[in-house]
Design a protein around this motif. Sequence first.
Motif, PDB file in Angstrom:
ATOM      1  N   GLU A 371     -58.247 -42.776 -74.719  1.00 49.07           N
ATOM      2  CA  GLU A 371     -59.356 -42.553 -73.798  1.00 49.07           C
ATOM      3  C   GLU A 371     -59.275 -43.513 -72.627  1.00 49.07           C
ATOM      4  OE1 GLU A 371     -64.055 -41.610 -74.353  1.00 49.07           O
ATOM      5  OE2 GLU A 371     -63.204 -43.243 -75.481  1.00 49.07           O
ATOM      6  N   GLY A 372     -58.207 -43.382 -71.824  1.00 46.41           N
ATOM      7  CA  GLY A 372     -58.111 -44.176 -70.619  1.00 46.41           C
ATOM      8  C   GLY A 372     -57.075 -45.262 -70.713  1.00 46.41           C
ATOM      9  N   ASN A 373     -55.870 -45.019 -70.260  1.00 43.21           N
ATOM     10  CA  ASN A 373     -54.862 -46.070 -70.308  1.00 43.21           C
ATOM     11  C   ASN A 373     -54.021 -46.142 -69.039  1.00 43.21           C
ATOM     12  OD1 ASN A 373     -53.624 -43.658 -70.813  1.00 43.21           O
ATOM     13  ND2 ASN A 373     -52.295 -44.407 -72.447  1.00 43.21           N
ATOM     14  N   ALA A 374     -54.580 -45.738 -67.907  1.00 47.82           N
ATOM     15  CA  ALA A 374     -53.926 -45.910 -66.614  1.00 47.82           C
ATOM     16  C   ALA A 374     -55.007 -46.223 -65.579  1.00 47.82           C
ATOM     17  CB  ALA A 374     -53.145 -44.667 -66.216  1.00 47.82           C
ATOM     18  N   LEU A 405     -46.116 -50.668 -63.630  1.00 47.22           N
ATOM     19  CA  LEU A 405     -46.699 -50.465 -62.305  1.00 47.22           C
ATOM     20  C   LEU A 405     -46.092 -49.205 -61.703  1.00 47.22           C
ATOM     21  CD1 LEU A 405     -48.585 -51.825 -60.186  1.00 47.22           C
ATOM     22  CD2 LEU A 405     -46.506 -52.786 -59.169  1.00 47.22           C
ATOM     23  N   MET A 406     -46.952 -48.306 -61.198  1.00 47.72           N
ATOM     24  CA  MET A 406     -46.482 -47.027 -60.671  1.00 47.72           C
ATOM     25  C   MET A 406     -47.269 -46.652 -59.416  1.00 47.72           C
ATOM     26  SD  MET A 406     -46.208 -44.867 -64.274  1.00 47.72           S
ATOM     27  CE  MET A 406     -45.347 -43.489 -63.515  1.00 47.72           C
ATOM     28  N   HIS A 407     -46.706 -45.707 -58.660  1.00 44.47           N
ATOM     29  CA  HIS A 407     -47.456 -45.089 -57.571  1.00 44.47           C
ATOM     30  C   HIS A 407     -48.363 -44.005 -58.142  1.00 44.47           C
ATOM     31  CE1 HIS A 407     -44.291 -46.554 -54.532  1.00 44.47           C
ATOM     32  NE2 HIS A 407     -45.440 -47.098 -54.178  1.00 44.47           N
ATOM     33  N   VAL A 408     -49.167 -43.397 -57.301  1.00 43.19           N
ATOM     34  CA  VAL A 408     -50.026 -42.297 -57.725  1.00 43.19           C
ATOM     35  C   VAL A 408     -49.742 -41.094 -56.840  1.00 43.19           C
ATOM     36  CG1 VAL A 408     -51.828 -43.844 -58.571  1.00 43.19           C
ATOM     37  CG2 VAL A 408     -51.931 -43.025 -56.215  1.00 43.19           C
ATOM     38  N   GLU A 451     -52.672 -49.782 -50.167  1.00 40.64           N
ATOM     39  CA  GLU A 451     -51.770 -48.949 -50.970  1.00 40.64           C
ATOM     40  C   GLU A 451     -52.404 -48.638 -52.322  1.00 40.64           C
ATOM     41  OE1 GLU A 451     -47.099 -48.996 -52.499  1.00 40.64           O
ATOM     42  OE2 GLU A 451     -48.040 -50.819 -51.701  1.00 40.64           O
ATOM     43  N   ALA A 452     -52.358 -47.371 -52.719  1.00 42.80           N
ATOM     44  CA  ALA A 452     -52.894 -46.950 -54.017  1.00 42.80           C
ATOM     45  C   ALA A 452     -51.818 -47.127 -55.082  1.00 42.80           C
ATOM     46  CB  ALA A 452     -53.362 -45.505 -53.971  1.00 42.80           C
ATOM     47  N   LEU A 453     -52.124 -47.913 -56.106  1.00 41.83           N
ATOM     48  CA  LEU A 453     -51.204 -48.188 -57.196  1.00 41.83           C
ATOM     49  C   LEU A 453     -51.934 -47.997 -58.517  1.00 41.83           C
ATOM     50  CD1 LEU A 453     -49.706 -51.488 -55.742  1.00 41.83           C
ATOM     51  CD2 LEU A 453     -48.496 -49.303 -55.900  1.00 41.83           C
ATOM     52  N   CYS A 454     -51.210 -48.047 -59.598  1.00 47.26           N
ATOM     53  CA  CYS A 454     -51.862 -48.034 -60.906  1.00 47.26           C
ATOM     54  C   CYS A 454     -50.993 -48.784 -61.900  1.00 47.26           C
ATOM     55  CB  CYS A 454     -52.131 -46.612 -61.393  1.00 47.26           C
ATOM     56  SG  CYS A 454     -50.682 -45.789 -62.076  1.00 47.26           S
ATOM     57  N   PHE A 455     -51.622 -49.349 -62.912  1.00 44.77           N
ATOM     58  CA  PHE A 455     -50.864 -49.921 -64.014  1.00 44.77           C
ATOM     59  C   PHE A 455     -51.166 -49.112 -65.275  1.00 44.77           C
ATOM     60  CE2 PHE A 455     -54.730 -52.513 -63.686  1.00 44.77           C
ATOM     61  CZ  PHE A 455     -55.221 -52.524 -64.986  1.00 44.77           C
ATOM     62  N   VAL A 456     -50.094 -48.752 -65.961  1.00 45.63           N
ATOM     63  CA  VAL A 456     -50.175 -47.947 -67.177  1.00 45.63           C
ATOM     64  C   VAL A 456     -50.044 -48.873 -68.375  1.00 45.63           C
ATOM     65  CG1 VAL A 456     -49.095 -46.098 -68.517  1.00 45.63           C
ATOM     66  CG2 VAL A 456     -49.205 -45.933 -66.020  1.00 45.63           C
ATOM     67  N   LEU A 457     -50.960 -48.749 -69.331  1.00 45.60           N
ATOM     68  CA  LEU A 457     -50.930 -49.564 -70.541  1.00 45.60           C
ATOM     69  C   LEU A 457     -50.186 -48.830 -71.644  1.00 45.60           C
ATOM     70  CD1 LEU A 457     -54.628 -50.792 -70.670  1.00 45.60           C
ATOM     71  CD2 LEU A 457     -52.656 -52.040 -69.824  1.00 45.60           C
ATOM     72  N   ARG A 458     -49.284 -49.514 -72.292  1.00 40.81           N
ATOM     73  CA  ARG A 458     -48.612 -48.962 -73.465  1.00 40.81           C
ATOM     74  C   ARG A 458     -48.665 -50.013 -74.557  1.00 40.81           C
ATOM     75  NH1 ARG A 458     -46.609 -44.436 -71.431  1.00 40.81           N
ATOM     76  NH2 ARG A 458     -45.697 -44.400 -69.353  1.00 40.81           N
ATOM     77  N   TYR A 459     -49.351 -49.667 -75.647  1.00 37.81           N
ATOM     78  CA  TYR A 459     -49.442 -50.586 -76.777  1.00 37.81           C
ATOM     79  C   TYR A 459     -48.214 -50.393 -77.647  1.00 37.81           C
ATOM     80  CZ  TYR A 459     -54.356 -50.344 -75.394  1.00 37.81           C
ATOM     81  OH  TYR A 459     -55.526 -50.350 -74.689  1.00 37.81           O
ATOM     82  N   VAL A 460     -47.565 -51.475 -78.040  1.00 39.15           N
ATOM     83  CA  VAL A 460     -46.377 -51.391 -78.883  1.00 39.15           C
ATOM     84  C   VAL A 460     -46.571 -52.284 -80.087  1.00 39.15           C
ATOM     85  CG1 VAL A 460     -44.771 -50.754 -77.068  1.00 39.15           C
ATOM     86  CG2 VAL A 460     -45.269 -53.151 -77.439  1.00 39.15           C
TER      87      VAL A 460
END
Length: 588
Positions: A371-374, A405-408, A451-460
């Motif tokens: 439920e929301g990871n970016a 870190l990614m673009h959108v 600049e529009a950016l986003c960070f994506v969370l990945r739990y490992v």
Amino acid sequence: MAMARRIFIRPCARKAVVLGFALTWACATSRGQTTAAGLSPHLVETRVYELLNAGRQSDAEELLATQAALYPSSQRLAFLRAALMRSRFMKQASVPAFAAVAEMGTNTAWGACAFHMVYLDLHRDSEEHFAALRDLVERNPDDVMLRWMIAVQCREYRKNEEGVGHYGKLLSQWNPGPVLVHQTYANLLDGLGRYEEALVERRKAVELEPAGWSYQGLGNTLTSLKRFKEAEEAYRRSVELAPDRSAYWTSWGWGLLKAGRLQDAIAKCETATRLNPADFRAWSHWGDCLERLGSKEEALAKFRNALAANESDSYARKRIVELEKTLTAHPVGSAPRAPAMVPPPIARQIPAAARVDQSQREFERDNDWDEGNAQVFTAGRRGFLEAIRLPVFRMQGECGLVLELMHVDGNGAPTGAVLSRAFLPGSAFAPWTLKWYTIPFDKPYEQKAGEALCFVLRYVDAQSGPYGWLCIGGSMRNPYPDGHLYYTQIYGPQRWKYTDKQIDLAFETLVTGRPELQISASADRARLSTRESLDMTSYRLQFTSNLTSGVWSDVAVTNRLTADGGWDVPLGPGNAGFYRLVVQEDKL
């Protein structure tokens, strides 16, 4: 963050404390519930069972997601939703959900089951609670959900024979039944070496829900049957459906290793470790391939990486011992060969000049895995994005965190290649504690104002894959005006969706105004490079074997860089661990 309500659950106060703790993270999610009229609780439950029986588990989950919120006092609907979460091994979400069910009362079979599920998933008093859950199922033999939950725990506690019995009884009542019944049943059958029977369940799972995880399972069973060509097609399909999931690349690498295609297997393992540096199985399979190819020193380095990612990896530990014996054995008169060093992970020191650019520090709830990871945000000024700061609460296990870190795209959703990646292992997080952590990117990203950016969370998680035990702070008040939250779901099509809730993650970005120093490491040396040399500056390379200790020792110190702005530091034996670079400007 919302405070938990007081809880009065028996049989003992000690256990009430743990449930109260879990609810601290769960009760806030019930806020904002609509009171619009829907189906009655009884009709919702009936429809859920119809969908599960018809093999439409995702549809049942979506129905509960919308309807259960209309009846917050319905213990049965709350239990069904928690149980379906747990069937997908989403323990981070299911533990607080089961705790909320138990708070409604343990005098019902569902409340008692939820109570035992919490403790079994936290691995506390496991034997006592497993026996109690087994007794509960025996007293309610026709309740398929209770039986499903003990079958799930049989998988958790490797009680394969008992679990197979429960799944067999479930499928005598359901036709075709939920996809996760077939998937986990196949896992248990694989564990018993009954691969032909498992293959039947794998094919049913793929038919009911064609997803990365179902094709991965199919590939694993086909590999065990040595049907390598069919297995490769299944693995290829799994990574097509979810190319960012390292576990699927790791499984493909394992399948190719079993088929004897060692170079192809290495390529898949390399992709897996790039996506998830904590994927110890990928490191281990890579080591197996190299050892078979005769590259023993390189293989040793990969096995050491596996052990660094998961200290309980007994296989990697065994291979390290054997390879070290082989590499140090030498004829009389010849010089012994030093064992290969692990490329040390670098904990990059954030420059003192880094300043907060964008900030959202207010939060009142946790962020569930599905439920929301970016988090999308807008760069406030031009500079070099060094790190992201997040409030993290680590629960059970050694769960680490990867940020990408990614673009959108035009709609604001994450898209394109990864611009920079940050990783913090589970050992860096204080257990059972909420703290803010600074997570540095492997290389600073030069952002532009606006600049529009986003960070994506990945739990490992070295033990349980991506289904981690981390909670990330978020707010339902949407206080961050220049961005928004996107989410994906574990089940169904894995597409980015804009959340319909007013939620943002709590975070801060740290930005510097000039190019900063870079440091990298190979098997036996560290390399420092910079675009500019600073006068009257000392550079200290420091080492620690434990990130949480806070104790760092100098490996090398210099105040001179080479003409090309570089500094090579040899790393001697015994320095496998974490390194950081400290830049100190000397004062006159």
